[in-house]
Design an enzyme around this catalytic site. Sequence first.
Site, PDB file in Angstrom:
ATOM      1  N   ASP A 141       0.778  -1.019   0.020  1.00 44.14           N
ATOM      2  CA  ASP A 141      -0.007  -0.066  -0.084  1.00 44.14           C
ATOM      3  C   ASP A 141       0.868   1.217  -0.104  1.00 44.14           C
ATOM      4  O   ASP A 141       2.105   1.226   0.584  1.00 44.14           O
ATOM      5  CB  ASP A 141      -0.845  -0.154   1.361  1.00 44.14           C
ATOM      6  CG  ASP A 141      -2.090   0.862   1.311  1.00 44.14           C
ATOM      7  OD1 ASP A 141      -2.566   1.420   0.127  1.00 44.14           O
ATOM      8  OD2 ASP A 141      -2.295   1.594   2.239  1.00 44.14           O
ATOM      9  N   THR A 165       0.157   4.912   0.984  1.00 43.80           N
ATOM     10  CA  THR A 165       0.071   5.668   2.266  1.00 43.80           C
ATOM     11  C   THR A 165       0.277   5.098   3.563  1.00 43.80           C
ATOM     12  O   THR A 165      -0.509   4.281   3.825  1.00 43.80           O
ATOM     13  CB  THR A 165      -1.310   6.663   2.200  1.00 43.80           C
ATOM     14  OG1 THR A 165      -1.658   6.945   0.755  1.00 43.80           O
ATOM     15  CG2 THR A 165      -1.378   7.669   3.016  1.00 43.80           C
ATOM     16  N   ASP A 200      -1.543  -0.295   6.017  1.00 42.73           N
ATOM     17  CA  ASP A 200      -1.401   0.389   7.162  1.00 42.73           C
ATOM     18  C   ASP A 200      -2.617  -0.228   8.143  1.00 42.73           C
ATOM     19  O   ASP A 200      -2.775   0.043   9.245  1.00 42.73           O
ATOM     20  CB  ASP A 200      -1.678   1.784   7.029  1.00 42.73           C
ATOM     21  CG  ASP A 200      -2.798   2.339   6.365  1.00 42.73           C
ATOM     22  OD1 ASP A 200      -3.705   1.500   6.016  1.00 42.73           O
ATOM     23  OD2 ASP A 200      -2.823   3.335   5.809  1.00 42.73           O
TER      24      ASP A 200
HETATM   25  P1  ADP Z   1      -3.943   4.516   0.209  1.00 44.44           P
HETATM   26  O1  ADP Z   1      -4.238   3.193  -0.771  1.00 44.44           O
HETATM   27  O2  ADP Z   1      -2.876   5.318  -0.445  1.00 44.44           O
HETATM   28  O3  ADP Z   1      -3.697   4.037   1.388  1.00 44.44           O
HETATM   29  P2  ADP Z   1      -6.742   5.273   0.681  1.00 44.44           P
HETATM   30  O4  ADP Z   1      -7.254   4.163   0.209  1.00 44.44           O
HETATM   31  O5  ADP Z   1      -6.661   5.235   2.242  1.00 44.44           O
HETATM   32  O6  ADP Z   1      -5.335   5.395   0.285  1.00 44.44           O
HETATM   33  O7  ADP Z   1      -7.377   6.614   0.313  1.00 44.44           O
HETATM   34  C1  ADP Z   1      -7.526   6.738  -0.970  1.00 44.44           C
HETATM   35  C2  ADP Z   1      -7.787   8.066  -1.368  1.00 44.44           C
HETATM   36  O8  ADP Z   1      -9.091   8.487  -0.863  1.00 44.44           O
HETATM   37  C3  ADP Z   1      -7.049   9.161  -0.830  1.00 44.44           C
HETATM   38  O9  ADP Z   1      -5.950   9.620  -1.293  1.00 44.44           O
HETATM   39  C4  ADP Z   1      -7.946  10.617  -0.466  1.00 44.44           C
HETATM   40  O10 ADP Z   1      -7.900  10.964  -1.429  1.00 44.44           O
HETATM   41  C5  ADP Z   1      -9.228   9.697  -0.141  1.00 44.44           C
HETATM   42  N1  ADP Z   1      -9.578   9.507   1.154  1.00 44.44           N
HETATM   43  C6  ADP Z   1      -9.676   8.566   1.808  1.00 44.44           C
HETATM   44  N2  ADP Z   1      -9.972   8.691   3.170  1.00 44.44           N
HETATM   45  C7  ADP Z   1     -10.166  10.040   3.430  1.00 44.44           C
HETATM   46  C8  ADP Z   1     -10.369  10.820   4.490  1.00 44.44           C
HETATM   47  N3  ADP Z   1     -10.671  10.520   5.636  1.00 44.44           N
HETATM   48  N4  ADP Z   1     -10.540  11.905   4.178  1.00 44.44           N
HETATM   49  C9  ADP Z   1      -9.977  12.578   2.954  1.00 44.44           C
HETATM   50  N5  ADP Z   1      -9.808  11.722   1.827  1.00 44.44           N
HETATM   51  C10 ADP Z   1      -9.767  10.639   1.997  1.00 44.44           C
HETATM   52 MG    MG Z   2      -4.181   3.106   2.986  1.00 42.67          MG
END
Ligand code: ADP
Ligand code: MG
Length: 679
Positions: A338, A340, A537
Amino acid sequence: MATHTSLPQVKNTPHDHDHEHGVECCAHHELKLERWILVYFVGGLLAFISTLCRWFALADAEISQIPALIGALLLGAGLFYSAGKELFRGQWSSSTLAALAVLAAIATGAYEPAAYLAFILLVADQALRRTAWGARRAIEQLVQLTPDIARIVEGSSEREAPIEEVKVGTIVRVRAGENLPVDGVVTAGKSMINQASLTGEAAPVEVEPGSTVYAGTTNITGTIDLRTTQIGEDSTIGKVASLIHAAEATRTPRQLMIEQVARYFVPVALVTAALVWYLTNDMEKAITVLVVVCPSALLLSSPTAMMAAFAAAARLGIMIKQTSYLEAAANIDTIVLDKTGTLTTGKFAVSRLAPAPGVDGAELLQAAADAEQHSNHPLARSIVHTAEQARIVPASGGNFEEIHGRGVRGTTASGELVAGRATWLRELHPANIQQIEEVESKIEGMTGVHVMRAGRYLGAVGLEDKLRYNAKGVVEKLRELGIRKTLLFTGDRFAVAKRVGVSVGVDQIEAECLPEEKHDLIQALVRGGSRVMMVGDGINDGPSLAAADVGVAMGLSGSDIATNSAGVALMNDDLSRIPFLMMLARRSKLIIGQNIAAAIVIALIGLISAATGALPLWLAAFYHFVGDVFVIGNSFRLIRFGEDFAGSQDHFASTGPQRTQPVQRRASASLKPAVPAGA
Ligand code: ADP
Ligand code: MG
């Protein structure tokens, strides 16, 4: 067949119930042990009297054997008791064989050999068990660092009390230099805490009121008061301890197979003994056969290694939830990371505010903070943090809902409030498409959180976080370990994903994935025959973590371990634990293989040398334990695996020149299955 699931192994002695309680019962145990030693001593002495009588012809041949008979019965009683119990349960193992051997010796009038045999079996068993206890205690010391006295704070006074008096909610005071007795939240005081016992990280963490702290960690600098949240077995370290114990007790498919194989030992031994007796008419040889063939080493091969591996992992903050995950981690060929919070730190800095025309930057940040105040997402935490620094107080009130992988949505006094990814806001309010696109171009290459209030689009907050310092080195190490494919999955925009993906050198990038798309992609990989480890995460990757062969959730704190769907939980967020886990899994597999091979070879050598008469009976009694000793010793070598790893901070920090990897663009907005490697 006995289930030798608890170490020290239960064998040949009647008091097998009292290890199950672990260390606490030791005092009581020693007492019991002394009593048995007396019995052994008397039994052995009786046999020796017979021998002396025979040597010096002190008594009539028949009469001189009476003490030996009593001794044999006395010593044999323990063996008969546990064998009887096993038979009653429909299980047979080496206890049955050993008891049968002693019984056969008594039945044929060989009282002296019977008594000596039982004596050696019992004494050697005790010696072995004491050694195993030692090793077991060493494992428990890894995790049992919780003091049993707590300083309870009542009003303005404090008193020391046994840990049993501490309940959830009790305020406990911990002075500098003391270990924490319970999990809790700091209510007063500031300090540095060394959490190495849980996370494997030597660098202490700073705590202040509001910080979560854990039992078994060490308070270094100041006095703190904490409100108890978890006690004893429920505390994080308690859970870790029970995971390690469970590792020894669970029966994986491999263990079940081992038990199947071990089952054949008993009939084979019986038939061989009968044959030897028939062919040579030598009862002693037949008895020797029964004594040496002992499948207990085989049964111990896997559980002992698993327990040691779990303990080695726990020292580095790696909590493996089931032995099957450790087995699976040895064979992984594909790793999905992943972005972030996994490859990146997840600690975002707000780099740009891109308000929509006519909107003020402060208003945008205020609305973003209002929306994100209840979310645990790294983006949300960072926005709230930035807002606080700008002295913006999130408005209270409102109902909020987190939509995983998309954003948050809520109703407030000023109307509906939405914050999240661009594609989601476009879906919700297609009328804003053009404005969103304009704003997007202003935060090119950044992660964007777009905000809308009461139907009005306010713009986006552009955030950036950093790559973990060792991300590239870890990916390189994984490739060195033979991983065929590394993939980066993220919900973030392709531009951001590409920057991260290229700099760490992954083979494939999947950007703008929704959590359910990540899950489907992983499922497709697994179905395609890849053996997949997913590292996330654990915030909204639950389904993906569960779909992979091994799911690893990073940076969890105590209470998350149990609830999280990942098979492996990391108490820290150090990526180097991923290659370490694979190395540990492979080493465990190797050690278990060695154990199985050695157990079988040792038993066969024993069988052959007993059948041919090369092994005298008294030596056979010692030989009985050779396999166990080898297996336990070999397995416990694993405890030390990774010792040099603990405490060190710069594993796999890459310093070499940056390698560019071919990157496929697969910004899949639809449910496009990833092509498994080699398909
Ligand atoms: P990753 O795959 O990088 O871990 P996530 O799946 O957690 O990312 O989130 C994907 C996208 O969704 C983020 O880049 C953001 O744009 C949006 N997002 C997710 N959760 C939130 C939140 N709580 N507030 C704002 N944006 C969010
Ligand atoms: Mg994530």
